[in-house]
Scaffold this active site. Sequence first.
Site, PDB file in Angstrom:
ATOM      1  N   LYS A  13      69.255  72.312 -23.707  1.00  0.00           N
ATOM      2  CA  LYS A  13      68.890  71.520 -22.195  1.00  0.00           C
ATOM      3  C   LYS A  13      69.821  71.847 -20.871  1.00  0.00           C
ATOM      4  O   LYS A  13      69.352  72.234 -19.844  1.00  0.00           O
ATOM      5  CB  LYS A  13      68.502  70.165 -22.505  1.00  0.00           C
ATOM      6  CG  LYS A  13      67.499  69.929 -23.508  1.00  0.00           C
ATOM      7  CD  LYS A  13      67.264  68.427 -23.604  1.00  0.00           C
ATOM      8  CE  LYS A  13      68.540  67.608 -24.357  1.00  0.00           C
ATOM      9  NZ  LYS A  13      68.963  68.069 -25.595  1.00  0.00           N
ATOM     10  N   ARG A  89      63.343  59.963 -23.701  1.00  0.00           N
ATOM     11  CA  ARG A  89      63.794  60.225 -24.991  1.00  0.00           C
ATOM     12  C   ARG A  89      62.903  59.071 -26.144  1.00  0.00           C
ATOM     13  O   ARG A  89      63.048  59.138 -27.138  1.00  0.00           O
ATOM     14  CB  ARG A  89      65.260  59.950 -25.206  1.00  0.00           C
ATOM     15  CG  ARG A  89      66.090  61.051 -25.112  1.00  0.00           C
ATOM     16  CD  ARG A  89      67.757  60.492 -25.124  1.00  0.00           C
ATOM     17  NE  ARG A  89      68.378  61.353 -26.090  1.00  0.00           N
ATOM     18  CZ  ARG A  89      69.176  62.390 -25.448  1.00  0.00           C
ATOM     19  NH1 ARG A  89      69.216  62.609 -24.260  1.00  0.00           N
ATOM     20  NH2 ARG A  89      69.989  62.980 -26.356  1.00  0.00           N
ATOM     21  N   ARG A 128      80.575  73.764 -30.543  1.00  0.00           N
ATOM     22  CA  ARG A 128      81.038  73.089 -29.152  1.00  0.00           C
ATOM     23  C   ARG A 128      82.195  72.185 -29.242  1.00  0.00           C
ATOM     24  O   ARG A 128      82.969  71.710 -28.687  1.00  0.00           O
ATOM     25  CB  ARG A 128      79.820  72.495 -28.651  1.00  0.00           C
ATOM     26  CG  ARG A 128      80.168  72.082 -27.039  1.00  0.00           C
ATOM     27  CD  ARG A 128      78.901  71.582 -26.402  1.00  0.00           C
ATOM     28  NE  ARG A 128      78.245  70.635 -27.037  1.00  0.00           N
ATOM     29  CZ  ARG A 128      77.028  70.174 -26.817  1.00  0.00           C
ATOM     30  NH1 ARG A 128      76.601  70.592 -25.703  1.00  0.00           N
ATOM     31  NH2 ARG A 128      76.439  69.312 -27.343  1.00  0.00           N
ATOM     32  N   ARG A 134      83.835  67.664 -27.369  1.00  0.00           N
ATOM     33  CA  ARG A 134      82.900  66.631 -27.244  1.00  0.00           C
ATOM     34  C   ARG A 134      82.855  65.618 -28.167  1.00  0.00           C
ATOM     35  O   ARG A 134      82.898  66.018 -29.339  1.00  0.00           O
ATOM     36  CB  ARG A 134      81.646  67.182 -26.592  1.00  0.00           C
ATOM     37  CG  ARG A 134      80.677  66.102 -26.166  1.00  0.00           C
ATOM     38  CD  ARG A 134      79.475  66.615 -25.485  1.00  0.00           C
ATOM     39  NE  ARG A 134      78.247  66.101 -25.956  1.00  0.00           N
ATOM     40  CZ  ARG A 134      77.214  66.395 -25.537  1.00  0.00           C
ATOM     41  NH1 ARG A 134      76.919  67.225 -24.749  1.00  0.00           N
ATOM     42  NH2 ARG A 134      75.880  65.491 -26.086  1.00  0.00           N
ATOM     43  N   ARG A 145      72.681  61.878 -34.477  1.00  0.00           N
ATOM     44  CA  ARG A 145      71.710  62.168 -33.304  1.00  0.00           C
ATOM     45  C   ARG A 145      70.417  62.679 -33.862  1.00  0.00           C
ATOM     46  O   ARG A 145      69.451  62.689 -33.130  1.00  0.00           O
ATOM     47  CB  ARG A 145      72.702  63.124 -32.462  1.00  0.00           C
ATOM     48  CG  ARG A 145      73.668  62.349 -31.804  1.00  0.00           C
ATOM     49  CD  ARG A 145      74.826  63.396 -31.448  1.00  0.00           C
ATOM     50  NE  ARG A 145      74.375  64.429 -30.289  1.00  0.00           N
ATOM     51  CZ  ARG A 145      75.227  65.199 -29.997  1.00  0.00           C
ATOM     52  NH1 ARG A 145      76.270  65.526 -30.725  1.00  0.00           N
ATOM     53  NH2 ARG A 145      74.925  66.140 -29.014  1.00  0.00           N
TER      54      ARG A 145
HETATM   55  P1  AP5 Z   1      73.311  72.564 -24.343  1.00  0.00           P
HETATM   56  O1  AP5 Z   1      72.824  73.562 -23.307  1.00  0.00           O
HETATM   57  O2  AP5 Z   1      74.724  71.876 -23.978  1.00  0.00           O
HETATM   58  O3  AP5 Z   1      72.476  71.713 -25.186  1.00  0.00           O
HETATM   59  P2  AP5 Z   1      71.758  70.332 -24.810  1.00  0.00           P
HETATM   60  O4  AP5 Z   1      70.346  70.356 -25.241  1.00  0.00           O
HETATM   61  O5  AP5 Z   1      72.125  69.940 -23.381  1.00  0.00           O
HETATM   62  O6  AP5 Z   1      72.598  69.652 -25.854  1.00  0.00           O
HETATM   63  P3  AP5 Z   1      73.390  68.103 -25.718  1.00  0.00           P
HETATM   64  O7  AP5 Z   1      74.359  68.120 -26.781  1.00  0.00           O
HETATM   65  O8  AP5 Z   1      73.861  67.887 -24.558  1.00  0.00           O
HETATM   66  O9  AP5 Z   1      72.071  67.277 -26.016  1.00  0.00           O
HETATM   67  P4  AP5 Z   1      72.082  65.665 -26.568  1.00  0.00           P
HETATM   68  O10 AP5 Z   1      70.519  65.371 -26.010  1.00  0.00           O
HETATM   69  O11 AP5 Z   1      72.451  65.536 -27.883  1.00  0.00           O
HETATM   70  O12 AP5 Z   1      72.943  65.215 -25.423  1.00  0.00           O
HETATM   71  P5  AP5 Z   1      72.969  64.394 -24.254  1.00  0.00           P
HETATM   72  O13 AP5 Z   1      74.080  64.640 -23.492  1.00  0.00           O
HETATM   73  O14 AP5 Z   1      71.427  64.411 -23.606  1.00  0.00           O
HETATM   74  O15 AP5 Z   1      73.924  73.558 -25.707  1.00  0.00           O
HETATM   75  C1  AP5 Z   1      74.488  73.251 -26.877  1.00  0.00           C
HETATM   76  C2  AP5 Z   1      75.450  74.391 -27.021  1.00  0.00           C
HETATM   77  O16 AP5 Z   1      74.761  75.454 -27.877  1.00  0.00           O
HETATM   78  C3  AP5 Z   1      76.547  74.640 -26.202  1.00  0.00           C
HETATM   79  O17 AP5 Z   1      77.930  74.992 -26.541  1.00  0.00           O
HETATM   80  C4  AP5 Z   1      75.941  76.068 -25.741  1.00  0.00           C
HETATM   81  O18 AP5 Z   1      76.738  77.024 -25.209  1.00  0.00           O
HETATM   82  C5  AP5 Z   1      75.101  76.672 -26.949  1.00  0.00           C
HETATM   83  N1  AP5 Z   1      73.915  77.505 -26.626  1.00  0.00           N
HETATM   84  C6  AP5 Z   1      72.880  76.854 -25.604  1.00  0.00           C
HETATM   85  N2  AP5 Z   1      71.744  77.887 -25.773  1.00  0.00           N
HETATM   86  C7  AP5 Z   1      71.972  78.565 -26.926  1.00  0.00           C
HETATM   87  C8  AP5 Z   1      71.410  79.745 -27.544  1.00  0.00           C
HETATM   88  N3  AP5 Z   1      69.873  80.199 -27.075  1.00  0.00           N
HETATM   89  N4  AP5 Z   1      72.020  80.604 -28.371  1.00  0.00           N
HETATM   90  C9  AP5 Z   1      73.247  80.105 -28.855  1.00  0.00           C
HETATM   91  N5  AP5 Z   1      73.909  79.111 -28.308  1.00  0.00           N
HETATM   92  C10 AP5 Z   1      73.452  78.280 -27.354  1.00  0.00           C
HETATM   93  O19 AP5 Z   1      72.810  62.717 -24.578  1.00  0.00           O
HETATM   94  C11 AP5 Z   1      74.345  62.318 -25.273  1.00  0.00           C
HETATM   95  C12 AP5 Z   1      74.113  60.823 -25.717  1.00  0.00           C
HETATM   96  O20 AP5 Z   1      73.886  60.103 -24.596  1.00  0.00           O
HETATM   97  C13 AP5 Z   1      72.878  60.601 -26.701  1.00  0.00           C
HETATM   98  O21 AP5 Z   1      72.954  60.632 -27.986  1.00  0.00           O
HETATM   99  C14 AP5 Z   1      72.636  58.949 -26.290  1.00  0.00           C
HETATM  100  O22 AP5 Z   1      73.580  58.382 -26.782  1.00  0.00           O
HETATM  101  C15 AP5 Z   1      72.805  58.919 -24.805  1.00  0.00           C
HETATM  102  N6  AP5 Z   1      71.373  59.499 -23.944  1.00  0.00           N
HETATM  103  C16 AP5 Z   1      71.543  60.380 -23.025  1.00  0.00           C
HETATM  104  N7  AP5 Z   1      70.363  60.192 -22.584  1.00  0.00           N
HETATM  105  C17 AP5 Z   1      69.751  59.152 -22.927  1.00  0.00           C
HETATM  106  C18 AP5 Z   1      68.457  58.497 -22.823  1.00  0.00           C
HETATM  107  N8  AP5 Z   1      67.432  59.016 -21.974  1.00  0.00           N
HETATM  108  N9  AP5 Z   1      68.122  57.373 -23.647  1.00  0.00           N
HETATM  109  C19 AP5 Z   1      69.136  56.873 -24.186  1.00  0.00           C
HETATM  110  N10 AP5 Z   1      70.402  57.252 -24.586  1.00  0.00           N
HETATM  111  C20 AP5 Z   1      70.354  58.501 -23.849  1.00  0.00           C
HETATM  112 MG    MG Z   2      73.195  68.491 -22.466  1.00  0.00          MG
END
Ligand code: AP5
Ligand code: MG
Length: 196
Positions: A13, A89, A128, A134, A145
């Site tokens: 994302k 979410r 990562r 992280r 997760r």
């Molecule tokens: P990346 O682009 O970082 O993927 P992402 O989907 O953004 O992953 P996140 O870990 O940020 O998602 P998440 O939903 O767990 O975390 P969030 O911060 O939203 O890519 C991941 C890795 O893969 C990178 O190293 C990248 O380089 C690599 N990559 C990308 N594309 C690739 C490809 N095509 N091929 C190979 N490698 C690739 O949320 C974190 C926490 O916050 C949640 O667990 C929750 O506790 C809280 N939170 C956030 N939003 C909410 C909400 N709306 N409601 C309640 N709690 C929330």
């Molecule tokens: Mg992200």
Amino acid sequence: MNIVLFGGPGSGKGTQSEKLIDKYGLHHISTGEVLRDHIKRETELGKIAKSYIDEGQLIPDDLMIRILDDVLEKEAKDKPGVIFDGFPRTIPQAEALNELLNKRGKELHAVVGLEVPDEKLVARMIQRGKDTGRADDNEETIKKRLHVYHNQTSPLKEHYKKQNKYVAIDGDREINNIFEAITKELDKIGKPDVRD
Ligand code: AP5
Ligand code: MG
């Protein structure tokens, strides 16, 4: 154009958001980044957020919705469109997003779902974790997760399919190929202000 980037943890994302901002000049809101910023600044909200994020659990809906409303008001008022990354979410968050956009005279145009098998997600996040440190990219929290994603978040797919807004994208391939597939779909939906 207002779009949601949807998908499991590590589905890409954030990576795809960066490329979409460049191409369409959209404003990016990642709720995960908003929360991590509060944790870094050691705010009251940051302390609450940390206790959930460390456990791989979602921040409670009412709190998360208030935070998003606030960010929208402060950052996105005059922007031509927003990419919502990691929000909604849950079904209550999806309903809230609808209301938050409607009260500003806006609407949601598409939900782009990055579909990637779990084992690939795990491998990406483990890597990562090693590269960036992280905090929630460790084996135990990753498992939680993914569980939360399948139980609480993935039902949103059906929710948005019923509204004809869900666009499935194969997220298990090279980053640029995914981006191309997304832009192809978005160009069909609206006529965004292409700036390149
Ligand atoms: P990346 O682009 O970082 O993927 P992402 O989907 O953004 O992953 P996140 O870990 O940020 O998602 P998440 O939903 O767990 O975390 P969030 O911060 O939203 O890519 C991941 C890795 O893969 C990178 O190293 C990248 O380089 C690599 N990559 C990308 N594309 C690739 C490809 N095509 N091929 C190979 N490698 C690739 O949320 C974190 C926490 O916050 C949640 O667990 C929750 O506790 C809280 N939170 C956030 N939003 C909410 C909400 N709306 N409601 C309640 N709690 C929330
Ligand atoms: Mg992200």
